[in-house]
Write a protein that holds these residues in place. Structure first.
Motif, PDB file in Angstrom:
ATOM      1  N   SER A   1       0.843  -1.182   0.000  1.00 33.12           N
ATOM      2  CA  SER A   1       0.000   0.000   0.000  1.00 33.12           C
ATOM      3  C   SER A   1       0.883   1.239   0.000  1.00 33.12           C
ATOM      4  O   SER A   1       1.940   1.261   0.620  1.00 33.12           O
ATOM      5  N   GLY A   2       0.455   2.251  -0.708  1.00 36.00           N
ATOM      6  CA  GLY A   2       1.202   3.502  -0.739  1.00 36.00           C
ATOM      7  C   GLY A   2       1.995   3.655  -2.021  1.00 36.00           C
ATOM      8  O   GLY A   2       2.188   2.709  -2.784  1.00 36.00           O
ATOM      9  N   VAL A   3       2.407   4.893  -2.256  1.00 32.66           N
ATOM     10  CA  VAL A   3       3.209   5.227  -3.425  1.00 32.66           C
ATOM     11  C   VAL A   3       4.547   5.760  -2.942  1.00 32.66           C
ATOM     12  O   VAL A   3       4.590   6.655  -2.097  1.00 32.66           O
TER      13      VAL A   3
ATOM     14  N   ALA B   1      -3.992   9.759  -4.213  1.00 36.74           N
ATOM     15  CA  ALA B   1      -5.235  10.367  -3.725  1.00 36.74           C
ATOM     16  C   ALA B   1      -6.478   9.507  -3.985  1.00 36.74           C
ATOM     17  O   ALA B   1      -7.237   9.231  -3.054  1.00 36.74           O
ATOM     18  N   PRO B   2      -6.732   9.051  -5.221  1.00 30.95           N
ATOM     19  CA  PRO B   2      -7.941   8.243  -5.430  1.00 30.95           C
ATOM     20  C   PRO B   2      -7.914   6.901  -4.699  1.00 30.95           C
ATOM     21  O   PRO B   2      -8.955   6.335  -4.391  1.00 30.95           O
ATOM     22  N   ARG B   3      -6.731   6.418  -4.418  1.00 31.47           N
ATOM     23  CA  ARG B   3      -6.588   5.148  -3.700  1.00 31.47           C
ATOM     24  C   ARG B   3      -6.626   5.347  -2.184  1.00 31.47           C
ATOM     25  O   ARG B   3      -6.601   4.375  -1.439  1.00 31.47           O
ATOM     26  N   GLN B   4      -6.579   6.603  -1.759  1.00 32.74           N
ATOM     27  CA  GLN B   4      -6.486   6.949  -0.339  1.00 32.74           C
ATOM     28  C   GLN B   4      -5.254   6.312   0.302  1.00 32.74           C
ATOM     29  O   GLN B   4      -5.314   5.717   1.371  1.00 32.74           O
ATOM     30  N   GLU B   5      -4.136   6.447  -0.390  1.00 29.94           N
ATOM     31  CA  GLU B   5      -2.869   5.912   0.084  1.00 29.94           C
ATOM     32  C   GLU B   5      -1.911   7.056   0.403  1.00 29.94           C
ATOM     33  O   GLU B   5      -2.119   8.198  -0.006  1.00 29.94           O
ATOM     34  N   SER B   6      -0.856   6.721   1.105  1.00 30.82           N
ATOM     35  CA  SER B   6       0.146   7.716   1.479  1.00 30.82           C
ATOM     36  C   SER B   6       1.257   7.764   0.431  1.00 30.82           C
ATOM     37  O   SER B   6       1.410   6.857  -0.382  1.00 30.82           O
ATOM     38  N   VAL B   7       2.032   8.839   0.488  1.00 31.75           N
ATOM     39  CA  VAL B   7       3.182   9.021  -0.402  1.00 31.75           C
ATOM     40  C   VAL B   7       4.440   9.067   0.457  1.00 31.75           C
ATOM     41  O   VAL B   7       4.516   9.819   1.430  1.00 31.75           O
ATOM     42  N   THR B   8       5.425   8.261   0.081  1.00 26.76           N
ATOM     43  CA  THR B   8       6.714   8.242   0.758  1.00 26.76           C
ATOM     44  C   THR B   8       7.793   8.645  -0.234  1.00 26.76           C
ATOM     45  O   THR B   8       7.842   8.119  -1.343  1.00 26.76           O
TER      46      THR B   8
END
Length: 114
Positions: free
Chosen positions: A7-9, A36-43
């Motif tokens: 999960s996450g980008v 954003a559309p996936r409701q995931e975080s960015v690292t």
């Protein structure tokens, strides 16, 4: 871009001589639009210490991960460090710039992650 089961980008923020390259912020913009559309975080993942990493957090990265001890311009070592971090951190998507470094490291990273 590589998709994994996590999960996450993640973005790989390139730095040269201790300074982040502008592509880091371009990748950050792209990562936010994917996450954003996936409701995931960015690292943001930075290979080695660099000035301005706090700007990545200010620009929208939920987390900034600095991988210490990765030799500059050694693509195999960079790919191995990224793969080890990705296996423990579990991102779904990893973005690299399409420059020489990214085009060299991305396939190595894809093989390492299976």
């Amino acid at each position: 871009m590589a998709d994994t089961k996590g999960s996450g980008v993640w973005i790989v923020a390139e730095a040269r001589r201790g300074k982040l390259l502008p592509t880091a912020f371009e990748l950050l913009t792209a990562a936010k639009s994917i996450a954003a559309p996936r409701q995931e975080s960015v690292t943001a993942v930075v290979l080695g210490p660099a000035d301005g990493v706090e700007a990545l957090a200010a620009g929208g990265a939920s987390r900034v991960l600095v991988l210490e001890g990765v030799p500059d311009f050694v693509d195999d070592a960079c790919a191995a460090a990224l793969a080890a971090a990705a296996k423990s951190g579990g991102p779904r998507t990893i973005l690299l710039a399409s420059g020489v470094f990214g085009r060299s490291v991305a396939p190595r990273l894809a093989v390492a992650l299976g």
